[in-house]
Design a protein around this motif. Sequence first.
Motif, PDB file in Angstrom:
ATOM      1  N   ASP A 104      45.926  -9.341  39.945  1.00  0.00           N
ATOM      2  CA  ASP A 104      44.832  -9.662  38.742  1.00  0.00           C
ATOM      3  C   ASP A 104      43.100  -9.655  38.418  1.00  0.00           C
ATOM      4  O   ASP A 104      42.565 -10.003  38.390  1.00  0.00           O
ATOM      5  CB  ASP A 104      45.142 -11.371  38.324  1.00  0.00           C
ATOM      6  N   LEU A 105      43.214  -8.442  39.829  1.00  0.00           N
ATOM      7  CA  LEU A 105      41.853  -8.678  40.295  1.00  0.00           C
ATOM      8  C   LEU A 105      41.215  -6.664  39.589  1.00  0.00           C
ATOM      9  O   LEU A 105      42.200  -6.379  39.151  1.00  0.00           O
ATOM     10  CB  LEU A 105      42.346  -8.260  41.534  1.00  0.00           C
ATOM     11  N   PRO A 106      40.157  -7.486  39.315  1.00  0.00           N
ATOM     12  CA  PRO A 106      39.349  -5.984  38.957  1.00  0.00           C
ATOM     13  C   PRO A 106      39.295  -5.202  39.850  1.00  0.00           C
ATOM     14  O   PRO A 106      39.773  -5.154  41.099  1.00  0.00           O
ATOM     15  CB  PRO A 106      37.635  -6.561  38.858  1.00  0.00           C
ATOM     16  N   GLN A 107      40.037  -3.354  39.821  1.00  0.00           N
ATOM     17  CA  GLN A 107      39.847  -3.078  41.028  1.00  0.00           C
ATOM     18  C   GLN A 107      38.278  -1.731  41.012  1.00  0.00           C
ATOM     19  O   GLN A 107      38.125  -1.436  39.394  1.00  0.00           O
ATOM     20  CB  GLN A 107      41.039  -2.212  40.281  1.00  0.00           C
ATOM     21  N   ALA A 108      38.198  -1.482  42.673  1.00  0.00           N
ATOM     22  CA  ALA A 108      37.671  -0.258  42.342  1.00  0.00           C
ATOM     23  C   ALA A 108      37.982   0.807  42.861  1.00  0.00           C
ATOM     24  O   ALA A 108      39.101   0.826  43.850  1.00  0.00           O
ATOM     25  CB  ALA A 108      35.824  -0.880  42.820  1.00  0.00           C
ATOM     26  N   ALA A 109      37.317   2.020  43.134  1.00  0.00           N
ATOM     27  CA  ALA A 109      37.838   3.154  44.243  1.00  0.00           C
ATOM     28  C   ALA A 109      35.870   3.335  44.847  1.00  0.00           C
ATOM     29  O   ALA A 109      35.289   3.793  44.454  1.00  0.00           O
ATOM     30  CB  ALA A 109      38.630   3.754  43.817  1.00  0.00           C
ATOM     31  N   ILE A 110      36.441   3.862  46.701  1.00  0.00           N
ATOM     32  CA  ILE A 110      36.102   4.470  47.115  1.00  0.00           C
ATOM     33  C   ILE A 110      36.040   5.684  47.684  1.00  0.00           C
ATOM     34  O   ILE A 110      37.381   5.104  48.249  1.00  0.00           O
ATOM     35  CB  ILE A 110      34.420   3.571  48.425  1.00  0.00           C
ATOM     36  N   GLY A 111      35.632   5.977  48.540  1.00  0.00           N
ATOM     37  CA  GLY A 111      35.684   6.812  49.045  1.00  0.00           C
ATOM     38  C   GLY A 111      35.101   7.767  50.096  1.00  0.00           C
ATOM     39  O   GLY A 111      33.998   8.287  49.858  1.00  0.00           O
ATOM     40  N   PHE A 112      34.704   9.023  51.034  1.00  0.00           N
ATOM     41  CA  PHE A 112      34.262   9.677  52.119  1.00  0.00           C
ATOM     42  C   PHE A 112      34.715  10.517  52.498  1.00  0.00           C
ATOM     43  O   PHE A 112      36.065  11.179  52.147  1.00  0.00           O
ATOM     44  CB  PHE A 112      34.741   8.492  53.244  1.00  0.00           C
ATOM     45  N   SER A 134      31.443   7.302  45.720  1.00  0.00           N
ATOM     46  CA  SER A 134      30.842   8.181  46.737  1.00  0.00           C
ATOM     47  C   SER A 134      30.464   8.148  47.463  1.00  0.00           C
ATOM     48  O   SER A 134      29.090   8.272  47.186  1.00  0.00           O
ATOM     49  CB  SER A 134      31.111   9.991  45.346  1.00  0.00           C
ATOM     50  N   PHE A 135      30.518   8.368  48.986  1.00  0.00           N
ATOM     51  CA  PHE A 135      29.967   8.583  50.416  1.00  0.00           C
ATOM     52  C   PHE A 135      30.149   9.754  50.926  1.00  0.00           C
ATOM     53  O   PHE A 135      31.069  10.654  51.033  1.00  0.00           O
ATOM     54  CB  PHE A 135      29.992   7.588  51.242  1.00  0.00           C
ATOM     55  N   HIS A 136      28.722  10.785  50.603  1.00  0.00           N
ATOM     56  CA  HIS A 136      28.787  11.909  51.601  1.00  0.00           C
ATOM     57  C   HIS A 136      30.103  13.089  50.329  1.00  0.00           C
ATOM     58  O   HIS A 136      30.957  13.861  51.560  1.00  0.00           O
ATOM     59  CB  HIS A 136      29.088  12.498  52.779  1.00  0.00           C
ATOM     60  N   GLY A 137      30.545  12.833  49.643  1.00  0.00           N
ATOM     61  CA  GLY A 137      31.245  13.407  49.036  1.00  0.00           C
ATOM     62  C   GLY A 137      31.528  14.495  47.854  1.00  0.00           C
ATOM     63  O   GLY A 137      30.240  14.970  47.622  1.00  0.00           O
ATOM     64  N   LEU A 138      32.289  15.498  48.107  1.00  0.00           N
ATOM     65  CA  LEU A 138      31.678  17.076  46.911  1.00  0.00           C
ATOM     66  C   LEU A 138      31.911  16.320  45.727  1.00  0.00           C
ATOM     67  O   LEU A 138      32.648  15.330  45.433  1.00  0.00           O
ATOM     68  CB  LEU A 138      33.734  17.914  47.800  1.00  0.00           C
ATOM     69  N   ALA A 152      34.686   3.622  34.446  1.00  0.00           N
ATOM     70  CA  ALA A 152      34.057   3.391  35.771  1.00  0.00           C
ATOM     71  C   ALA A 152      32.870   3.560  35.831  1.00  0.00           C
ATOM     72  O   ALA A 152      31.765   4.422  35.453  1.00  0.00           O
ATOM     73  CB  ALA A 152      34.617   4.081  37.229  1.00  0.00           C
ATOM     74  N   ARG A 153      31.633   2.586  36.346  1.00  0.00           N
ATOM     75  CA  ARG A 153      30.561   2.465  36.897  1.00  0.00           C
ATOM     76  C   ARG A 153      30.483   3.692  38.163  1.00  0.00           C
ATOM     77  O   ARG A 153      31.479   3.625  38.738  1.00  0.00           O
ATOM     78  CB  ARG A 153      29.504   1.894  37.460  1.00  0.00           C
ATOM     79  N   ILE A 154      29.293   4.482  38.134  1.00  0.00           N
ATOM     80  CA  ILE A 154      29.725   5.189  39.162  1.00  0.00           C
ATOM     81  C   ILE A 154      28.509   5.508  40.090  1.00  0.00           C
ATOM     82  O   ILE A 154      27.286   5.287  40.095  1.00  0.00           O
ATOM     83  CB  ILE A 154      29.849   6.844  38.691  1.00  0.00           C
ATOM     84  N   LEU A 155      28.515   5.565  41.301  1.00  0.00           N
ATOM     85  CA  LEU A 155      27.787   5.272  42.802  1.00  0.00           C
ATOM     86  C   LEU A 155      27.828   6.447  43.489  1.00  0.00           C
ATOM     87  O   LEU A 155      29.426   6.535  43.717  1.00  0.00           O
ATOM     88  CB  LEU A 155      27.709   4.605  43.116  1.00  0.00           C
ATOM     89  N   VAL A 156      27.130   7.642  43.421  1.00  0.00           N
ATOM     90  CA  VAL A 156      27.214   8.603  44.788  1.00  0.00           C
ATOM     91  C   VAL A 156      26.078   8.950  45.360  1.00  0.00           C
ATOM     92  O   VAL A 156      24.521   8.238  44.929  1.00  0.00           O
ATOM     93  CB  VAL A 156      27.333   9.721  43.471  1.00  0.00           C
ATOM     94  N   CYS A 157      26.238   8.318  46.870  1.00  0.00           N
ATOM     95  CA  CYS A 157      25.464   8.366  47.924  1.00  0.00           C
ATOM     96  C   CYS A 157      25.603   9.723  48.395  1.00  0.00           C
ATOM     97  O   CYS A 157      26.722  10.018  49.253  1.00  0.00           O
ATOM     98  CB  CYS A 157      25.773   7.222  49.039  1.00  0.00           C
ATOM     99  N   HIS A 158      24.871  10.707  49.171  1.00  0.00           N
ATOM    100  CA  HIS A 158      24.011  11.717  48.706  1.00  0.00           C
ATOM    101  C   HIS A 158      23.482  12.162  50.057  1.00  0.00           C
ATOM    102  O   HIS A 158      22.401  11.518  49.998  1.00  0.00           O
ATOM    103  CB  HIS A 158      24.738  13.003  47.587  1.00  0.00           C
TER     104      HIS A 158
END
Length: 231
Positions: A104-112, A134-138, A152-158
């Motif tokens: 029942d929860l909203p779902q997000a995903a992050i990765g390194f 995405s943190f320092h992701g390809l 999804a909304r997308i955040l890229v930290c590079h």
Amino acid sequence: MMSEAVSYCDGDTKLTGYVYRPVGAPRASVAVFPTIMNPTPAVVAKAEALAKAGYLAFVCDFYGQDPHDFAAAQGLASELRRDATNYRQRLSAGLATLRALAPDLPQAAIGFCMGGQAVLELARSGANLVLVASFHGLLNTDLPAQPGTVKARILVCHGDADELVPREQVIRFWEEMDRSGANWHFHSYSGVKHGFTNPNAPPNGDMVAYDSSADRQSWSALLSLLDEVLD
């Protein structure tokens, strides 16, 4: 903080994820995709930080085993990513397991690192997520996002000095996101190298380096955007 091991499968491959729970009711569930080395202390620390911030965090498993060194990890990763469709299936197995834990929860995903690439693959596939970060992701892919697919909304930290993700790859990613109609944010940190969130990063020539400012700023950006998408 104690974790709870959860067994799951992708076809015949047996996998093990780890759940980190907040003290109270969670605001959302967050799948955490690790580096090419599979879960590391730095990735676990981020999952614990999510739990402390009020989220149910689930550290996913890429391989069903922990590589004993970087060469072994490269071999496992190459095999997993050989076929983009199979790669996405493995990633989706982690999402499905987390969904079953918190339906029942909203779902997000992050990765390194590799995990950062993984969450972008999920976004490209049209996964039903409120946010991927995405943190320092390809940023490269064999299956670019198609118009109207990304939910999804997308955040890229590079890190702008990341030798694994040169500016040409960055620009191609921007253009891909624009063509797809995605809602994306891209934060680039000048002079910052690959692996900037990992204070325990092993030496890999001059390619990998922790940056405390980029680590803090990128994590703050994640929490801020989670607040926005969950309001």
